[in-house]
Write a protein that holds these residues in place. Structure first.
Motif, PDB file in Angstrom:
ATOM      1  N   ALA A 160      33.505  25.649  10.880  1.00  0.00           N
ATOM      2  CA  ALA A 160      32.528  26.257  10.208  1.00  0.00           C
ATOM      3  C   ALA A 160      31.940  27.344  11.008  1.00  0.00           C
ATOM      4  O   ALA A 160      30.448  27.617  10.572  1.00  0.00           O
ATOM      5  CB  ALA A 160      31.673  25.319   9.626  1.00  0.00           C
ATOM      6  N   ASP A 170      31.198  29.897   2.985  1.00  0.00           N
ATOM      7  CA  ASP A 170      31.346  28.361   3.469  1.00  0.00           C
ATOM      8  C   ASP A 170      30.307  28.260   4.135  1.00  0.00           C
ATOM      9  O   ASP A 170      30.200  27.003   4.053  1.00  0.00           O
ATOM     10  CB  ASP A 170      32.162  28.624   5.404  1.00  0.00           C
ATOM     11  CG  ASP A 170      33.464  28.453   5.340  1.00  0.00           C
ATOM     12  OD1 ASP A 170      34.332  28.395   3.913  1.00  0.00           O
ATOM     13  OD2 ASP A 170      34.496  29.028   5.999  1.00  0.00           O
ATOM     14  N   ILE A 174      28.374  24.136   2.672  1.00  0.00           N
ATOM     15  CA  ILE A 174      27.988  22.574   3.556  1.00  0.00           C
ATOM     16  C   ILE A 174      26.537  22.719   3.365  1.00  0.00           C
ATOM     17  O   ILE A 174      26.216  21.842   2.924  1.00  0.00           O
ATOM     18  CB  ILE A 174      27.785  23.565   5.550  1.00  0.00           C
ATOM     19  CG1 ILE A 174      29.059  24.160   5.736  1.00  0.00           C
ATOM     20  CG2 ILE A 174      27.372  22.786   6.191  1.00  0.00           C
ATOM     21  CD1 ILE A 174      29.594  25.032   6.997  1.00  0.00           C
ATOM     22  N   VAL A 266      36.096  23.996   7.278  1.00  0.00           N
ATOM     23  CA  VAL A 266      35.758  23.322   6.913  1.00  0.00           C
ATOM     24  C   VAL A 266      36.162  22.883   4.903  1.00  0.00           C
ATOM     25  O   VAL A 266      35.680  21.903   5.025  1.00  0.00           O
ATOM     26  CB  VAL A 266      34.191  24.050   6.893  1.00  0.00           C
ATOM     27  CG1 VAL A 266      33.967  25.251   6.589  1.00  0.00           C
ATOM     28  CG2 VAL A 266      32.397  23.071   6.752  1.00  0.00           C
TER      29      VAL A 266
END
Lengths: 434, 420
Positions: A160, A170, A174, A266
Motif C-alpha cells: 500500500a 490506494d 484504504i 492493496v
C-alpha cells in the motif's frame, strides 16, 4: 544536485483530503476485450443481448491462463468499437448500454463466513480464477497463479506504498474500506497458510496508519503487522517494499515466492475480499484524476469500462489555457502517455493524469552521476546512455541494462534534463536483441 | 489544445539544473575572489578578469567559427549531396562491371556513363553559382549569439575564475590570457565542448602556464624575509622536515590566509571551507571527493610525521600551506572530469591524494595538486570501465582498496626514509 536522492515530491497534499466521488454511472461502458497479457479473446454474447451486472461476456486467452470477461453494468450489448487503452494502442471494446438497473447476475451471491472458514487453498484459487482477478496495481498478472504457488510461503505482504507522485487512489481505498483489506489479507493467509501478514505503507501517511492500526485491533487473532516505510521513490517497487518491510532482499529476476513471500497490491487485496465474500469480479475501482492541466482534480470510484473523456469532463475538463497536454494512464513516473483521450478505464488503471506538456531543454551531460547515485537497481544509467549512443551492445550487457525496472528516477534527477530513462530503455532493447 | 505523447517519466526535479550547479560554484568562489582582491589589491582583479575574459572569449570565438562553418556547409549541402550521390552511383556500377564482367553489367555502366556528364554538368554549374553567393545574405549576416556558447550556464565563468585563483600574484597579464585561451581550447573545446572534456580546463591552463612561462611567475606579496622559499610549500620543497616553516607562517596565518604568500585563491583555508560547506549544503558537489582527497593527504603526512618523529605542524602545513584545499574543493570535484560511481570517485580522490603527496615529497616541484588532478583525470575512463565499475563497494573491492591504502602508506614511508 549531485546526490543520491530517491526523494520525489509527491504533490498529494490536496488529493489525500478530497473525498472519493461515487461516480455517476456512465451511459455506456466499454469493456476491453484483449487484456494486457491476453491478446486473444472470444465473445459469447451477441449484439442486442441483454446482460446483467457480473455476467460473463466472453473469455480472454493469455496463453497459459484463461480469463473470463465480466460485464460491469446491466444493460444491452451494442456491439464493438475501438478505444485506446493504457498501452496507447486502439483495442477492440464491447459496448454495453447501461439500463441503470444494476440487476445482478444470479451467480453474484454472498458466501457465509462459516463456509469461507472451511475453504482451502484450492477453493480460493478456484474463486479467483473464476472471477478473472489480476494484479490491480498495474502488472495485470493473474492473481490465482500467484496464489496457487507450491512454494512454502511464510509472509504475505500487502503493498500500500503508492510511491508514485500525484496518485491517491490506494490512499482513498484504504481510508474508505480498511476492513476489506484486512479481510482480503486474512483470506490470502488462510489460503496459503502463511504465518504473518504485513501491510506496507509510507511513514508519512499518518492518517492511513491510524486507520489501519484501529482496524488491526479487530483482527488481533492474526499476526498482521503494519510496516511503516520511508518516503522514497520507488519504495512501492515490489522488491524494495519487501526489503524494507520484512528485511528480505529479493534479487532482480528471482520470484519473491522462492523466498517465501507473496506480495499483493492493496487494491488487489480488496478485490480478493470482494471476490471471495460477495463473489464479485472487479466492477469498480478507485481512480485519481489529477494533474496541473485538469480543472478540479478528483478521487473517483469509477466502473471498469468508463470512458476517460467522461472522467475528465467530470473534473470540469482541461484547463483552458493549456496549449498542449499529456494524458497519462498510471503514475507520472512510470505511466503511459496516450495519444488521445478517447480511452477507457480498465481493471488496472490506477489514475488519469493530465499535465501541461513542457519541453525540457536538454543540456550536455556533465557526468554529475545523480542518476548513478539514485538508481534503485544499482546500474549506471549515464554509462548505458553512452553505450547506446555508440550502439555498443557488449557494453550495454556488461552494464546490466537488462536489470532496469524503468522507474524513471534517472531522468527525474538529471541535472541536464536529459531523458536518461529513454536511453536506458534502448540499452535494454540492445541487450535483448542478442 | 492538443494531446501529445511522451515517454515516462513525465516529471522532472525542478531544482536539478546544470546552471544552478555551476552558479553555485561561482557563488562559493565569490568570498575567495573578494579575499584575493583585498589581499593583493587591483593586481588580483586584473588577473582574474584576464583569466575569465580569455576563457570566455576563446569559447565565444570558437563557437562563432563553428557556427559559421556549419551555416556554410548547410547552404550548399543539397547540391553537394546530389553530386556525391551521382559519383557514388558511377563508382558502384563500374565496380560491378569489373567484378562480374557480364554483358548486362557492362551495358548498365555504359548507359549510365552516356548520361552521366549531362547530369553532372548542371549540378556543377549550380554549385559554382552557390559558391559565389554563399554565404547567402541571411547566412552572412553577423549573429551575436551562437548555438554552442555555454556562457549562460556559468561553466566558462567558473572555469575562468578557478584558473585565475590558482595563479600567483606576480604574473604578466599576457601570460594569463595565453594560458586561459590555450587551456580552454586544448582541454575543453577540441574534445567537443562542455561535458566531453577529459581534462579539467582550469588545471590544464595552470599547468600550461607553469611549464611554458615558469620564469615569469613569482610570488611577491607577503614573502617573509629570510625564508628559503616564497610559500610554505616552496619552503618545504627545499627543507622537507624543517619545522622552522612554522616560524615564518603561524598556524592562524596558515588557516586564515591573511598575509600568507601563495596563489590568489588558495591561501585562505577558512574561506575555501566555507565555500565547500555551501556547496555541500546545496548539494552542488559530491563531498566524497574532497573529503577523501584531503583525508588521504592528511593520513600520509600523519604517518610520515610518526615515522620521522616530527610534530603536528607537518600534516597541518601540508593541509593548509598549499593549494590542496582549493584543488580538492573546487577542481577535483568538477563532475565532468570525475568518475561516475561512488567507489570510483573514492579511488579517484585517493589517487589524487597519493599523487599530490608524492609530488610534494619526492618531486622537483613544490606543489602537486594541479598535476595530480591532470594525472588522475587520465584514469577516469579506466575507473568507469563497465567491467569493474560498480555502484557500491563490494567486500572484495573494499579489501583490495584497504590493501592499496596500506601499500601507499608503506611505500611513502620507505621512500621518505631514504630521501629524508
Amino acid at each position: 544536485m549531485i546526490t543520491g536522492s530517491r526523494r520525489v515530491s509527491d504533490y498529494k497534499q490536496l488529493m489525500k483530503e478530497l473525498p472519493t466521488l461515487r461516480h455517476v454511472d456512465p451511459e455506456r461502458v466499454y469493456i476491453n476485450l484483449p487484456g494486457e497479457r491476453c491478446p486473444k479473446y472470444t465473445v459469447h454474447v451477441e449484439k442486442g443481448a441483454k446482460v446483467k451486472l457480473g455476467e460473463i461476456l466472453g473469455e480472454r486467452d493469455g496463453g497459459f491462463f484463461k480469463q473470463p470477461i465480466y460485464s460491469t453494468v446491466s444493460g444491452t450489448v451494442e456491439g464493438t468499437t475501438e478505444k485506446t487503452d493504457a498501452s496507447g494502442e486502439k483495442i477492440e471494446c464491447l459496448v454495453i448500454k447501461n439500463d441503470y438497473q444494476d440487476t445482478y447476475h444470479e451467480s453474484i451471491t454472498d458466501r457465509p463466513d462459516s463456509v469461507i472458514a472451511d475453504f482451502k487453498k484450492k477453493d480460493f484459487v478456484e474463486i479467483l480464477k473464476d472471477k478473472g482477478l489480476v494484479g490491480l496495481g498495474g502488472a495485470a498478472f493473474p492473481s490465482y497463479i500467484k496464489l496457487d504457488t507450491d512454494k512454502d510461503i511464510h509472509t504475505v505482504v500487502i503493498n500500500a506504498v503508492e510511491c508514485e507522485p500525484y496518485l491517491s487512489s490506494d490512499y482513498r481505498l484504504i481510508k474508505d474500506q480498511p476492513e476489506d483489506i484486512f479481510k482480503g489479507l486474512s483470506y490470502v493467509m488462510q489460503a496459503i497458510e502463511a504465518d504473518r501478514g504485513v501491510i506496507a505503507v509510507k511513514k508519512t501517511k499518518r492518517e492511513l496508519i491510524e486507520v489501519l492500526e484501529r482496524e488491526q485491533g479487530r483482527f488481533a487473532d492474526k499476526d498482521i503487522r503494519i510496516a511503516k516505510l520511508d518516503d522514497y521513490y520507488p519504495q512501492g517497487w515490489e522488491n524494495a517494499t519487501f526489503e524494507k518491510a520484512i528485511g528480505i532482499k529479493v534479487d532482480v529476476g528471482t520470484l519473491p515466492m522462492e523466498k517465501g513471500i507473496l506480495g499483493f497490491n492493496v487494491s488487489t487485496c480488496a478485490a480478493i475480499y470482494e471476490a471471495v465474500k460477495h463473489n464479485l469480479p472487479v466492477i469498480k475501482r478507485h481512480l485519481t484524476v489529477n494533474g496541473d492541466a485538469v480543472k478540479f482534480p478528483q478521487n473517483i470510484r469509477a466502473r471498469v469500462g468508463t470512458s476517460v473523456k467522461e472522467l475528465i469532463e467530470l473534473c470540469d475538463g482541461y484547463r483552458a489555457d493549456a496549449k498542449a497536454v499529456e494524458v497519462i494512464l498510471g503514475g507520472p513516473m512510470m505511466g503511459k502517455s496516450i495519444p488521445d483521450d478517447d480511452a477507457i478505464v480498465t481493471q488496472t488503471t490506477t489514475s488519469v493524469l493530465v499535465f501541461e506538456s513542457t519541453d525540457h531543454i536538454e543540456e550536455p551531460c556533465v557526468r554529475c552521476a545523480s542518476c548513478v547515485y539514485s538508481c534503485p537497481v544499482d546500474i549506471q544509467p549515464v554509462s548505458i546512455m553512452n553505450a547506446v549512443k555508440r550502439n555498443d551492445e557488449k557494453a550495454a550487457q556488461e552494464l546490466r541494462a537488462d536489470r532496469c525496472i524503468e522507474c524513471g528516477l534517472c531522468a527525474y534527477v538529471c541535472t541536464s534534463k536529459i531523458h536518461v530513462t529513454d536511453y536506458v530503455r534502448k540499452g535494454k532493447a540492445l541487450t535483448e536483441t542478442k | 489544445m492538443e494531446i501529445v505523447t511522451k515517454s515516462s517519466p513525465h516529471l522532472r526535479r525542478p531544482q536539478a539544473r546544470v546552471t544552478r550547479m555551476m552558479r553555485d560554484v561561482s557563488i562559493a568562489l565569490l568570498p575567495l575572489v573578494i579575499f584575493a582582491i583585498v589581499q593583493h589589491g587591483l593586481t588580483a582583479l586584473w588577473i582574474l578578469l584576464a583569466a575569465v575574459f580569455s576563457m570566455t572569449a576563446t569559447e565565444y570565438i570558437f563557437y562563432q567559427v563553428m557556427d559559421l562553418l556549419e551555416r556554410m556547409r548547410e547552404a550548399k549541402s543539397e547540391t553537394e549531396e546530389s553530386i556525391r550521390d551521382l559519383r557514388a552511383e558511377k563508382k558502384e556500377l563500374r565496380a560491378e562491371a569489373r567484378k562480374k564482367k557480364t554483358e548486362e553489367t557492362k551495358e548498365a555502366y555504359e548507359s549510365f556513363l552516356s548520361t552521366y556528364k549531362e547530369k553532372l554538368a548542371p549540378l556543377k554549374e549550380k554549385r559554382k553559382e552557390e559558391n559565389k553567393t554563399a554565404p547567402t545574405e541571411e547566412n552572412k549576416s553577423f549573429r551575436l549569439w551562437n548555438s554552442g556558447f555555454t556562457l549562460t550556464n556559468f561553466s566558462v565563468v567558473t572555469s575562468g575564475v578557478i584558473y585565475g585563483l590558482t595563479l600567483p600574484d606576480a604574473i604578466p597579464l599576457a601570460v594569463v590570457m595565453i594560458g586561459g585561451a590555450v587551456g580552454l581550447l586544448l582541454a575543453k573545446l577540441i574534445f567537443g565542448g562542455m561535458g566531453q572534456n577529459i581534462f579539467n580546463p582550469a588545471a590544464f591552463a595552470r599547468v600550461f602556464v607553469v611549464l611554458s612561462f615558469g620564469t615569469l611567475l613569482s610570488y611577491e606579496a607577503f614573502v617573509a624575509d629570510g625564508a628559503a622559499g616564497a610559500t610554505p610549500m616552496t619552503f618545504l620543497n627545499e627543507y622537507i622536515f624543517d619545522s622552522s616553516v612554522t616560524d615564518h607562517y603561524g598556524i592562524w596565518t596558515l588557516f586564515s590566509g591573511i598575509g600568507l604568500p601563495g596563489s590568489l585563491g588558495e591561501t585562505s583555508a577558512l574561506l575555501i571551507l566555507v565555500g565547500g560547506l555551501y556547496l555541500a549544503l546545496r548539494r552542488s558537489f559530491d563531498p566524497v571527493v574532497p573529503l577523501t582527497y584531503i583525508g588521504t593527504v592528511f593520513l600520509l603526512s600523519l604517518t610520515v610525521m610518526f615515522s620521522q618523529g616530527l610534530d603536528f605542524w607537518f600534516p597541518l602545513v601540508h593541509l593548509f600551506g598549499g593549494g590542496l584545499l582549493f584543488g580538492a574543493v573546487f577542481m577535483a570535484t568538477d563532475p565532468i572530469t570525475s568518475p561516475v560511481t561512488r567507489p570510483g570517485r573514492v579511488y579517484f580522490a585517493f589517487g589524487l591524494g597519493v599523487v599530490t603527496f608524492l609530488i610534494r615529497i619526492f618531486g622537483n616541484l613544490p606543489e602537486g595538486v594541479v598535476f595530480a588532478i591532470l594525472i588522475m583525470n587520465m584514469f577516469v575512463p579506466a575507473l568507469d570501465y563497465p567491467r569493474w565499475a560498480k555502484n557500491r563497494f563490494s567486500a572484495r573491492a573494499a579489501v583490495i582498496f584497504a590493501m592499496v591504502v596500506v601499500a601507499a602508506v608503506i611505500i611513502t614511508n620507505v621512500g621518505v626514509h631514504y630521501v629524508g
